[in-house]
Every structure is written in structure tokens, then in C-alpha cells.
Enzyme design. Structure first.
Site, PDB file in Angstrom:
ATOM      1  N   GLU A 155      49.527  23.102  32.460  1.00  0.00           N
ATOM      2  CA  GLU A 155      50.946  22.867  32.761  1.00  0.00           C
ATOM      3  C   GLU A 155      51.170  21.850  33.862  1.00  0.00           C
ATOM      4  OE1 GLU A 155      49.620  25.856  32.344  1.00  0.00           O
ATOM      5  OE2 GLU A 155      50.818  26.985  30.885  1.00  0.00           O
ATOM      6  N   PHE A 208      55.048  42.042  33.120  1.00  0.00           N
ATOM      7  CA  PHE A 208      53.938  41.186  32.704  1.00  0.00           C
ATOM      8  C   PHE A 208      54.365  39.721  32.796  1.00  0.00           C
ATOM      9  CE2 PHE A 208      51.700  38.982  29.160  1.00  0.00           C
ATOM     10  CZ  PHE A 208      50.457  38.936  29.769  1.00  0.00           C
ATOM     11  N   GLN A 209      53.553  38.924  33.466  1.00  0.00           N
ATOM     12  CA  GLN A 209      53.804  37.483  33.653  1.00  0.00           C
ATOM     13  C   GLN A 209      55.151  37.189  34.309  1.00  0.00           C
ATOM     14  OE1 GLN A 209      52.700  35.496  29.912  1.00  0.00           O
ATOM     15  NE2 GLN A 209      50.624  35.380  30.743  1.00  0.00           N
ATOM     16  N   LYS A 218      63.672  35.547  28.656  1.00  0.00           N
ATOM     17  CA  LYS A 218      63.448  35.588  27.209  1.00  0.00           C
ATOM     18  C   LYS A 218      64.655  36.136  26.441  1.00  0.00           C
ATOM     19  CE  LYS A 218      60.197  36.658  23.617  1.00  0.00           C
ATOM     20  NZ  LYS A 218      58.813  36.978  23.272  1.00  0.00           N
ATOM     21  N   MET A 240      38.027   8.829  50.437  1.00  0.00           N
ATOM     22  CA  MET A 240      38.998   8.786  51.533  1.00  0.00           C
ATOM     23  C   MET A 240      38.615   9.814  52.608  1.00  0.00           C
ATOM     24  SD  MET A 240      41.581   7.301  52.720  1.00  0.00           S
ATOM     25  CE  MET A 240      42.708   6.454  51.628  1.00  0.00           C
TER      26      MET A 240
HETATM   27  C1  LIG Z   1      46.236   8.348  50.766  1.00  0.00           C
HETATM   28  C2  LIG Z   1      47.630   7.879  51.029  1.00  0.00           C
HETATM   29  C3  LIG Z   1      47.857   6.796  51.845  1.00  0.00           C
HETATM   30  C4  LIG Z   1      49.145   6.299  52.038  1.00  0.00           C
HETATM   31  N1  LIG Z   1      49.307   5.166  52.772  1.00  0.00           N
HETATM   32  C5  LIG Z   1      50.513   4.568  52.799  1.00  0.00           C
HETATM   33  C6  LIG Z   1      50.693   3.288  53.384  1.00  0.00           C
HETATM   34  O1  LIG Z   1      49.770   2.679  53.903  1.00  0.00           O
HETATM   35  N2  LIG Z   1      51.904   2.726  53.341  1.00  0.00           N
HETATM   36  C7  LIG Z   1      52.979   3.352  52.747  1.00  0.00           C
HETATM   37  O2  LIG Z   1      54.046   2.764  52.692  1.00  0.00           O
HETATM   38  N3  LIG Z   1      52.847   4.566  52.234  1.00  0.00           N
HETATM   39  C8  LIG Z   1      51.640   5.177  52.214  1.00  0.00           C
HETATM   40  N4  LIG Z   1      51.518   6.401  51.607  1.00  0.00           N
HETATM   41  C9  LIG Z   1      52.706   7.013  50.994  1.00  0.00           C
HETATM   42  C10 LIG Z   1      53.555   7.782  52.004  1.00  0.00           C
HETATM   43  O3  LIG Z   1      52.997   9.048  52.180  1.00  0.00           O
HETATM   44  C11 LIG Z   1      55.021   7.909  51.500  1.00  0.00           C
HETATM   45  O4  LIG Z   1      55.031   8.494  50.217  1.00  0.00           O
HETATM   46  C12 LIG Z   1      55.738   6.594  51.378  1.00  0.00           C
HETATM   47  O5  LIG Z   1      55.509   5.789  52.508  1.00  0.00           O
HETATM   48  C13 LIG Z   1      57.224   6.809  51.227  1.00  0.00           C
HETATM   49  O6  LIG Z   1      57.823   5.695  50.680  1.00  0.00           O
HETATM   50  P1  LIG Z   1      59.330   5.315  50.910  1.00  0.00           P
HETATM   51  O7  LIG Z   1      59.637   5.227  52.352  1.00  0.00           O
HETATM   52  O8  LIG Z   1      59.580   4.132  50.072  1.00  0.00           O
HETATM   53  O9  LIG Z   1      60.153   6.571  50.435  1.00  0.00           O
HETATM   54  P2  LIG Z   1      60.311   7.374  49.076  1.00  0.00           P
HETATM   55  O10 LIG Z   1      59.539   8.622  49.176  1.00  0.00           O
HETATM   56  O11 LIG Z   1      60.120   6.524  47.885  1.00  0.00           O
HETATM   57  O12 LIG Z   1      61.819   7.797  49.244  1.00  0.00           O
HETATM   58  C14 LIG Z   1      62.859   6.996  48.798  1.00  0.00           C
HETATM   59  C15 LIG Z   1      64.000   6.964  49.790  1.00  0.00           C
HETATM   60  O13 LIG Z   1      65.027   6.209  49.162  1.00  0.00           O
HETATM   61  C16 LIG Z   1      66.193   6.987  49.039  1.00  0.00           C
HETATM   62  N5  LIG Z   1      66.800   6.673  47.768  1.00  0.00           N
HETATM   63  C17 LIG Z   1      66.455   7.107  46.535  1.00  0.00           C
HETATM   64  N6  LIG Z   1      67.272   6.565  45.612  1.00  0.00           N
HETATM   65  C18 LIG Z   1      68.132   5.777  46.277  1.00  0.00           C
HETATM   66  C19 LIG Z   1      69.214   4.950  45.870  1.00  0.00           C
HETATM   67  N7  LIG Z   1      69.581   4.809  44.586  1.00  0.00           N
HETATM   68  N8  LIG Z   1      69.908   4.277  46.830  1.00  0.00           N
HETATM   69  C20 LIG Z   1      69.566   4.405  48.145  1.00  0.00           C
HETATM   70  N9  LIG Z   1      68.551   5.170  48.573  1.00  0.00           N
HETATM   71  C21 LIG Z   1      67.845   5.845  47.647  1.00  0.00           C
HETATM   72  C22 LIG Z   1      65.767   8.418  49.160  1.00  0.00           C
HETATM   73  O14 LIG Z   1      66.823   9.189  49.690  1.00  0.00           O
HETATM   74  C23 LIG Z   1      64.571   8.318  50.119  1.00  0.00           C
HETATM   75  O15 LIG Z   1      64.992   8.346  51.456  1.00  0.00           O
HETATM   76  C24 LIG Z   1      50.242   6.942  51.432  1.00  0.00           C
HETATM   77  C25 LIG Z   1      50.027   8.061  50.641  1.00  0.00           C
HETATM   78  C26 LIG Z   1      48.736   8.529  50.412  1.00  0.00           C
HETATM   79  C27 LIG Z   1      48.546   9.699  49.526  1.00  0.00           C
HETATM   80  C1  LIG Z   2      44.858  18.202  45.126  1.00  0.00           C
HETATM   81  C2  LIG Z   2      44.291  17.543  46.340  1.00  0.00           C
HETATM   82  N1  LIG Z   2      43.277  18.110  47.025  1.00  0.00           N
HETATM   83  C3  LIG Z   2      42.772  17.497  48.113  1.00  0.00           C
HETATM   84  C4  LIG Z   2      43.264  16.299  48.547  1.00  0.00           C
HETATM   85  C5  LIG Z   2      42.686  15.613  49.787  1.00  0.00           C
HETATM   86  N2  LIG Z   2      42.081  14.318  49.405  1.00  0.00           N
HETATM   87  C6  LIG Z   2      42.707  13.144  49.589  1.00  0.00           C
HETATM   88  S1  LIG Z   2      41.848  11.835  49.045  1.00  0.00           S
HETATM   89  C7  LIG Z   2      40.551  12.801  48.584  1.00  0.00           C
HETATM   90  C8  LIG Z   2      39.323  12.215  47.958  1.00  0.00           C
HETATM   91  C9  LIG Z   2      39.547  11.654  46.610  1.00  0.00           C
HETATM   92  O1  LIG Z   2      38.313  11.348  46.033  1.00  0.00           O
HETATM   93  P1  LIG Z   2      38.185  10.394  44.793  1.00  0.00           P
HETATM   94  O2  LIG Z   2      39.155  10.798  43.725  1.00  0.00           O
HETATM   95  O3  LIG Z   2      36.776  10.269  44.384  1.00  0.00           O
HETATM   96  O4  LIG Z   2      38.739   9.012  45.348  1.00  0.00           O
HETATM   97  P2  LIG Z   2      38.094   7.998  46.410  1.00  0.00           P
HETATM   98  O5  LIG Z   2      38.736   8.264  47.723  1.00  0.00           O
HETATM   99  O6  LIG Z   2      36.628   8.214  46.424  1.00  0.00           O
HETATM  100  O7  LIG Z   2      38.478   6.661  45.876  1.00  0.00           O
HETATM  101  C10 LIG Z   2      40.825  14.151  48.882  1.00  0.00           C
HETATM  102  C11 LIG Z   2      39.892  15.257  48.631  1.00  0.00           C
HETATM  103  C12 LIG Z   2      44.351  15.758  47.826  1.00  0.00           C
HETATM  104  N3  LIG Z   2      44.937  14.613  48.187  1.00  0.00           N
HETATM  105  N4  LIG Z   2      44.823  16.370  46.717  1.00  0.00           N
END
Ligand SMILES: Cc1cc2nc3c(=O)[nH]c(=O)nc-3n(C[C@H](O)[C@H](O)[C@H](O)COP(=O)(O)OP(=O)(O)OC[C@H]3O[C@@H](n4cnc5c(N)ncnc54)[C@H](O)[C@@H]3O)c2cc1C
Ligand SMILES: Cc1ncc(C[n+]2csc(CCOP(=O)(O)OP(=O)(O)O)c2C)c(N)n1
Ligand SMILES: [Mg+2]
Lengths: 163, 588
Positions: free
Chosen positions: B50, B112-113, B162, B478
Site C-alpha cells: 500500500e 478485526f482490522q 464497510k 548518505m
Molecule cells: C537528503 C536530503 C537533502 C536535502 N537537501 C536539500 C538542499 O540542499 N536544498 C534544498 O533546497 N532542499 C533540500 N532538501 C529538501 C528539503 O528538506 C525541503 O523539502 C525543501 O527545501 C523544501 O522546498 P521548498 O522550500 O521549495 O518548499 P515546499 O516543501 O515545496 O513547499 C512549498 C511552499 O510553497 C507554498 N505553495 C504551494 N503552492 C503554492 C501556490 N500555488 N502559491 C504560493 N505558494 C504555494 C506552500 O505553502 C509551501 O510553503 C533535502 C532533502 C533530503 C531528503
Molecule cells: C525510510 C527511510 N529510512 C531511513 C532513512 C535515512 N537515510 C537517509 S539516506 C539513507 C541512505 C540511502 O542509501 P542508498 O539508497 O543506498 O543511497 P546512497 O546514499 O548510497 O546514494 C538513509 C538510510 C530515510 N531517509 N528513509
């Protein structure tokens, strides 16, 4: 700082838990919360007393407004308002304490609403500060229990919270 | 004529023009599945878990203008869906999730469930409903779609017991919805818009910071026009990539934790910043105090007032839809016939070019080891920059963001806010179904892919010829990078032993698999995977990449945007932000 938020929301199952859930999920404080339906049975009116910095209060207000079932939110602190809370206090009232308790209740404009040989139950209404003051003023050891409703608030004069 | 609740559900979905429902059956939704069996207006996609149904529905929304729909049974079906729902919630993705529930008389009896789906999902949905009366079913579903796609979009759950699916009622689908307590704002305040325009025209170092709101708000055209007419530099967040063309000269790359040197420096040293549908996430601005220590005026456009001044205080808040607000700003700028002072702007550009010339994304090529960045670059070339790219979470996600250049919105689909490993493959399936003619690539890691690898089976059943680009570094890369930097290279549980043979796995599911171990094979294999001969096939490419590669630049938690860890070739630059020695500290 302490703020009193007044919230008009749909009188629907689950609406209250959304509000409460929001406070706990985002780490906001609830000092007290009261809620009941209004003259319009489809609407509930809630008063939340909270505290936090101005930034936090601003976020709380915005987050509350975002809840789909919330119709309106006002921060009563933004203008003149009235605050009332009701407290029921059961005290031990024997011997010389009996006169003293009666006197204190009178001073605070409380009413004794239940009397037994050994106890009084005092009903007191006022601001939360006044209720606190009452508790401070009487001898702690005579208090058997207290129940407070939490504050309700309303804007003064023409200011109304309505759809 | 009266029809059953289950039939009402089906009719509502038809009325909404739903093409696909991603789901998995079970006891509480059998009635609905029976009604699905007896209709052909939409297609049901049977996933293998799911969570994947929800990610696929989410990506269907992300890559189109429609609202994805998922359908799950009560109890375990519902709880499996929660990660998917939270993923969509964090990224503001519109979606409707229908969950089965035990019959109303059984609710609360630990039946159940039975799980309290409304309670469990409350903190990670835009809204949710429990339908207790069949007479309210159609109205509720109508509201669910309306709430999901208007204002700040988000997922909406409709929990349907249901007995409600079995009860009979007249069907009438409302034409419109009015919810007195929910009135999203679209138009910005004219006074604020005017203020913003004036501020911009006086700016010496203007900068535009574009986020996911510009993608979700279909405002790419307005964003592009706005940035171009002002001639100012801009950046995208991870969620905003593609909202402004990635190959354009005015684009400085992504900003934030793994943003480019120039994008981050410009963010720190601009004097007027326009935030467009971006929420100053902590991965972008780690330390608001440091960010604001360099004086700047901030204009913030967002539909959600709670996104404004949440982490960073702003000077000109504009609550409204980006598309509308930018259109008005553009009109006003046209009318005023002015642009920022050209001399100031050209000085600003000169500084920016001095940052950009370091080429912070340069990496050391190798003949022996496959560099992950190289794979992404080749993928970009071979797909002509046109593929829809989904990704999982980790280093590969960051390389996919940095080295593939996205010129269109809705081309780059990833889990940014929740960072959900396991998103990539089901998302690719959803995106492929929404865009049957597009090339869809899933950039993943050997860790992430295994979180939903069972979806290879779904891909087979529905003929979604996704190209899986696994950057296999044998590590939860990472995590390993953080352990290298912050935990004295103690690689606690980040090495993946006993990996399966991915080629055999692909083949076992009826797909094509390749293992690539030499840099010289990268390009030929990618070409083959995207060749007409394999157009109809899912191809799984297991690229054995350099295990020690790290993602740069990097802003460590708690550091300022101008305090990046830079790649080796830039070590001499560290701490010398300004080559041309302008003293920006006192210019504001
Ligand atoms: C491993 C990892 C590394 C990351 N590194 C980075 C990084 O280096 N740089 C980075 O930028 N992010 C990074 N992120 C992502 C970060 O965590 C956030 O998800 C991201 O920065 C949020 O993006 P955003 O500010 O564009 O907001 P979003 O989460 O896209 O939010 C959108 C915003 O726009 C508003 N909005 C939506 N629709 C409208 C509309 N029609 N008109 C006006 N406003 C609207 C919403 O209210 C909200 O405030 C990383 C994530 C991971 C998992
Ligand atoms: C469901 C979930 N569990 C744990 C994490 C923490 N986490 C972030 S990046 C990462 C490693 C991902 O490994 P891989 O898919 O091999 O990507 P790589 O960084 O090696 O490119 C982990 C465990 C997460 N983001 N999501
Ligand atoms: Mg890995």
C-alpha cells in the site's frame, strides 16, 4: 506572554482533537481550554489560554486558521476584552474556620453553594488572576478540592467574533 | 434510483475524471472493489504494497495537473499507507486516499482490522473525514478533491466504513463546494505587491529564491518571465527544480545543504530576496540568525500564511497564489517601465560570475571507477534532458538534483520534506502512467530500491517501461558520508552486505537487467536502455559506483550558507568569499 485566543469552529466530531493535536504536535502550550456550542448549534466557541513569544503566538494563530474546521480566530489580547473563569472550591469549614471561610468568600464575591457540617463549596467567578488570588489568600490546608473551568473570553463593546 | 455506497464511490471518481486508482484490496473495501469490477471508466492499478499505491498516486499528481487517488483497506492497509501520506503532506502534494474502515457499529470495539485512521493520519493530512452516513458520501468525496487541490495543496483521507459502502442512497454529485470555514486566498494584497516591486527596483543585489510552490502552482511561465524581465539571478530549492529552466544563465543552481557555491553565496549576500513558494526549510537556511546577519530585505510570496515568518522573519509578506501575484508584479513592472539599476546589477553579476567560475560541481573523473555524477550526466545527455526523473533518498538523490538539469516543472519528482527511501520506483510507475509517452528514469541507491523493490512486479503488470538507474555504492551512502565527516569514520551499520544480484532480480520479475562496472560501459549501456529496442521494457541498471564519493558542496547543520564544505579543487577558496574584495558587510 499570556494570550487568550478565541476560536469559532464547526461543531463537528473531531474538530476539538484537531485543535488539541495541533498544540501537542507543534509543542505549543495550553494553559486552559474551554469549548461549547454557541447560539448557532452548528458552531462551537473555544477559548484557549496559552503563552509564548509573539512569534510563537503568531504561528499558533496561523496554524489554527489553517485547520479546515476553524472558521475564525482572534487574539483577545489585541484589544479590550473581558475574561471570566468559574471555580468551585470545596473547603474544610469547621470551628473558627467556618466564619473565616464565609468572610473570605464574601470578600471575593463568591457564593457558598453547598454546605455540610464540615465543608463549604464556594463558587467563584472572575479573571483567572482573581481565582489564583483567592487560592493564595485562604489557608491551603483547608482546601479539599478545586475545579476550574478555564477562562472564557469575549471582546468588549462592538467587537464580535461571528461568521 | 438508489445505489450502494460502493457504487457512489465509483461514480464520484468518474465525475472527478479519475483515470487511475492505485490500490490494494481487503475485507473492508470488498464492496468498493466489486463496484470497480463492474465499471470501466477508470483503471485500477494493483500495487504490491500500500505504501507504493500512495507514492504512485502522489507521483501521478506531481507529474500532471490531476489529483492522484489511492485506495486501501482498513487496518494494515491503512497503516501501510501512512508513510506515503506523510510524504505527500510534507511536499504539499494534492492527493485523495480512500481507506476502508470496519462497519460503524464495530468502530471502537477493537474489531478485526480496525485502526483509528482519522486519528493516525490527523497530523499528516491536509484534512480527513470519516463518513458515517451514506447520504454524505458524495459530498464528502467532492470536498476531499476540492480541499486537496486548492490553496496549499495536500493529501486528504476519506475513511469509509464497510456498512456505508453497502448502504443505499440516491446519487447526486455536487457541482460545486462551499466550505464556510475554508476560503483559500489567491490574490495578493495590492499594497504589498507595490511595496515589493519598489523594493526590488531599488535593490543592488536582488535574488529570486523559487520553491515547490512555483511547481505546484503551475507558475513556471510567470517565474521565468519575472526573473528574465528583471535580469536578476535566481535559484531553486530541491522541490523547485524545473520551475525555472536549469540550463539558463540566470539560474545559479540549487541552493541549500547541497546547493551550489554561487547559489548559496548569493543567498547569503543578496540585499533583496524574493521567496516564491519556498518555505525557508532548515535544509536551506540552517541558521536563520546567521542568514539574517547579512542585512537584507525579504519579500515572501506564499499561499499559506503559516509558511511566512515561520523560521525567518520577512519584510514584505504577500499571501496569495504565486501565479496571480507574479502576474500582478510583472504587470506593475511593465507599467513602471523600470528595472533595477543596471550598474548595480552588473556589479552583482560580476561577483556572481567570480563565484560561479570555480565550477563547484566539478569532480575528479576516473577511468577505473564509475563516478556517480558521471552516470547522471550521461543520463542527462542521452535523454536529451527530457526525461521525467524520480529519485529515492540519499547521495544519489543529491547528484540527481545537481547533475541532471531540469528545464520543465514536474519533470523532477522526489521526496524532499520527509525524505522517504522507497519513493522512487512506485513514483516512476505513477509518473509513467500519467505521462505514457515520456521517458521515465528512476535514480536510486541499492539501499532505497530495496524498500519497495516488489513494485517491479506492478511495473510488469502495467507495462510501465521505467529505466531504473541504481547508483550502487554498497553503502547507505548518505549515512556513510555523515559518519565519515562527523563520527570519525565509524561506519556503523551503513555497509550493505549480502546484496542481491539485481540483474537476476530484474529478470526474475520479467525485466531486463544490466550490471555496469567500468566507466567505459556507462554510456553504451544507457544508450541501449533508452534505445527503441528496449522502449517497451523496464531496464534495471546496476551501476557499481565509487564507494567513497561524497556530495559537495555541503553546508553542515548549524553552519551559514557561506560556510560550505567545498570539493577538493576549491579548498583554496574556503573562507575567501569575495575575490574582488568588495566589502559587502557595509553595503546594506
Ligand atoms: C537528503 C536530503 C537533502 C536535502 N537537501 C536539500 C538542499 O540542499 N536544498 C534544498 O533546497 N532542499 C533540500 N532538501 C529538501 C528539503 O528538506 C525541503 O523539502 C525543501 O527545501 C523544501 O522546498 P521548498 O522550500 O521549495 O518548499 P515546499 O516543501 O515545496 O513547499 C512549498 C511552499 O510553497 C507554498 N505553495 C504551494 N503552492 C503554492 C501556490 N500555488 N502559491 C504560493 N505558494 C504555494 C506552500 O505553502 C509551501 O510553503 C533535502 C532533502 C533530503 C531528503
Ligand atoms: C525510510 C527511510 N529510512 C531511513 C532513512 C535515512 N537515510 C537517509 S539516506 C539513507 C541512505 C540511502 O542509501 P542508498 O539508497 O543506498 O543511497 P546512497 O546514499 O548510497 O546514494 C538513509 C538510510 C530515510 N531517509 N528513509
Ligand atoms: Mg547506496
Amino acid at each position: 506572554m499570556r494570550h487568550i485566543l478565541s476560536i469559532l469552529l464547526e461543531n463537528e466530531a473531531g474538530a476539538l482533537s484537531r485543535v488539541v493535536g495541533l498544540f501537542s504536535a507543534r509543542g505549543y502550550n495550553i494553559d486552559s481550554l474551554t469549548v461549547s456550542t454557541t447560539e448557532d448549534p452548528t458552531l462551537s466557541r473555544m477559548t484557549i489560554v496559552t503563552h509564548g513569544s509573539e512569534d510563537v503566538i503568531e504561528q499558533i494563530t496561523k496554524q489554527l486558521n489553517k485547520l479546515i474546521e476553524v472558521v475564525k480566530v482572534i487574539d483577545l489580547n489585541e484589544s479590550e476584552h473581558i475574561e471570566r473563569e468559574m471555580m468551585l472550591t470545596k473547603v474544610r469549614a469547621t470551628g473558627k474556620d467556618r466564619e473565616e471561610m464565609k468572610r473570605m468568600a464574601d470578600i471575593f464575591r463568591g457564593r457558598i453553594i453547598d454546605v455540610t457540617e464540615k465543608t463549604y463549596t464556594i463558587e467563584l467567578t472572575g479573571t483567572s488572576d482573581k481565582l489564583n488570588a483567592f487560592i493564595e489568600a485562604i489557608d491551603r490546608t483547608v482546601i479539599l478540592e478545586t475545579v476550574r473551568t478555564g477562562a472564557s473570553g469575549i471582546g468588549r463593546g462592538e467587537r464580535v467574533l461571528k461568521i | 434510483m438508489q445505489i450502494s455506497g460502493a457504487e457512489i464511490v465509483v461514480r464520484c471518481l468518474q465525475e472527478e475524471g479519475v483515470e487511475f486508482v492505485f490500490g490494494y484490496p481487503g475485507g473492508a473495501v470488498l464492496e468498493i472493489y466489486d463496484a470497480i469490477f463492474r465499471q470501466d471508466a477508470f483503471k485500477h492499478v494493483l500495487v504490491r504494497h500500500e505504501q507504493a499505491a500512495v507514492h504512485a498516486a502522489d507521483a501521478y499528481s506531481r507529474s500532471s495537473d490531476k489529483v492522484g487517488v489511492a485506495l486501501v483497506t482498513s487496518g494494515p492497509g491503512a497503516t501501510n499507507a501512512v508513510t506515503g501520506i506523510a510524504t505527500a503532506y510534507m511536499d504539499s502534494i494534492p492527493m485523495v486516499v480512500l481507506s476502508g474502515q470496519v462497519s460503524t457499529p464495530a468502530i471502537g470495539l477493537d474489531a478485526f482490522q480496525e485502526v483509528d485512521m482519522v486519528g493516525i493520519t490527523r497530523p499528516c493530512v491536509k484534512h480527513n473525514f470519516l463518513v458515517k452516513d451514506v447520504a454524505e458520501l458524495a459530498d464528502t468525496i467532492k470536498k476531499a478533491f476540492y480541499i486537496a487541490k486548492t490553496g496549499r495543496p495536500g493529501p486528504v483521507v476519506v475513511d469509509i466504513p464497510k456498512d456505508v459502502t453497502q448502504a443505499l442512497a440516491e446519487f447526486r454529485y455536487p457541482e460545486s463546494v462551499h466550505i464556510r470555514s475554508y476560503v483559500p486566498v489567491t490574490r495578493g494584497h495590492p499594497g504589498q505587491i507595490k511595496k515589493a516591486v519598489n523594493l526590488l527596483l531599488e535593490a543592488k543585489r536582488p535574488y529570486v529564491y523559487i520553491g515547490g510552490g512555483a511547481v505546484q502552482g503551475n507558475a513556471s511561465a510567470e517565474v521565468t518571465e519575472f526573473v528574465r524581465m528583471l535580469g536578476v539571478p535566481c535559484t531553486n530549492t530541491l522541490m523547485g527544480l524545473g520551475a525555472y529552466p536549469g540550463t539558463d544563465r540566470q539560474f545559479l543552481g540549487m541552493l541549500g545543504m547541497h546547493g551550489t557555491y554561487e547559489a548559496n553565496m548569493a543567498m547569503q549576500y543578496c540585499d533583496v530576496l524574493v521567496a516564491v513558494g519556498a518555505r525557508f526549510d532548515d535544509r536551506v537556511v540552517s541558521v536563520p540568525e546567521h542568514f539574517l546577519s547579512q542585512p537584507k530585505k525579504i519579500i515572501h510570496i506564499d499561499v499559506d500564511p503559516s509558511s511566512i515568518a515561520k523560521r525567518v522573519k520577512v519584510d514584505v509578506p504577500i499571501v496569495g497564489d504565486v501565479k496571480h501575484v507574479l502576474r500582478e508584479m510583472i504587470d506593475l513592472l511593465r507599467h513602471q517601465g523600470t528595472a533595477p539599476n543596471p550598474q548595480h546589477l552588473s556589479d552583482w553579476w560580476e561577483t556572481i560570475e567570480s563565484w560561479r567560475k570555480h565550477d563547484c560541481l566539478l569532480y575528479t573523473p576516473s577511468d577505473a571507477l564509475i563516478k556517480p555524477q558521471y552516470v547522471v550526466q550521461k543520463l542527462y545527455e542521452i535523454t536529451g534532458g527530457n526525461a521525467i526523473v524520480t529519485s529515492d533518498v540519499g547521495q544519489h538523490q543529491m547528484w540527481a538534483a545537481q547533475y541532471y538539469r531540469y528545464n520543465r516543472p514536474k519533470q523532477w519528482l522526489n521526496s524532499g520534506g520527509l525524505g522517504t527511501m522507497g519513493f522512487g520506483l512506485p513514483a516512476a510507475i505513477g509518473a509513467q502512467l500519467a505521462n505514457p509517452d515520456a521517458q521515465v528514469a528512476c535514480i536510486t541507491g541499492e539501499g532505497s530500491i530495496q524498500m519497495n523493490i516488489q513494485e517491479l512486479s506492478t511495473a510488469k503488470q502495467y507495462h510501465t517501461p521505467v529505466k531504473v538507474v541504481a547508483l550502487n555504492n554498497l553503502y547507505l551512502g548518505m549515512v556513510r558520508q555523515w559518519q565519515e565527516f562527523f563520527y570519525g569514520t565509524r561506519y556503523s551499520e551503513s555497509y550493505m552486505d549480502s546484496l542481491p544480484d539485481f540483474v537476476k532480480i530484474a529478470e526474475a520479475y520479467g525485466h531486463v537487467g544490466f550490471k555496469i562496472e567500468k566507466p567505459s560501459d556507462v554510456e553504451p549501456v544507457l544508450r541501449e536502455a533508452f534505445s527503441p529496442a528496449l522502449k517497451e521494457r523496464l531496464v534495471f541498471m546496476d551501476f557499481r559506483t565509487d564507494q567513497s564519493e561524497n556530495v559537495f558542496p555541503m553546508v553542515q547543520n548549524g553552519k551559514g550558507l557561506d560556510q560550505m564544505d567545498l570539493p577538493p579543487h576549491m579548498h583554496k577558496v574556503q573562507g575567501v568569499p569575495f575575490e574582488n574584495n568588495r566589502d559587502y558587510g557595509n553595503m546594506c
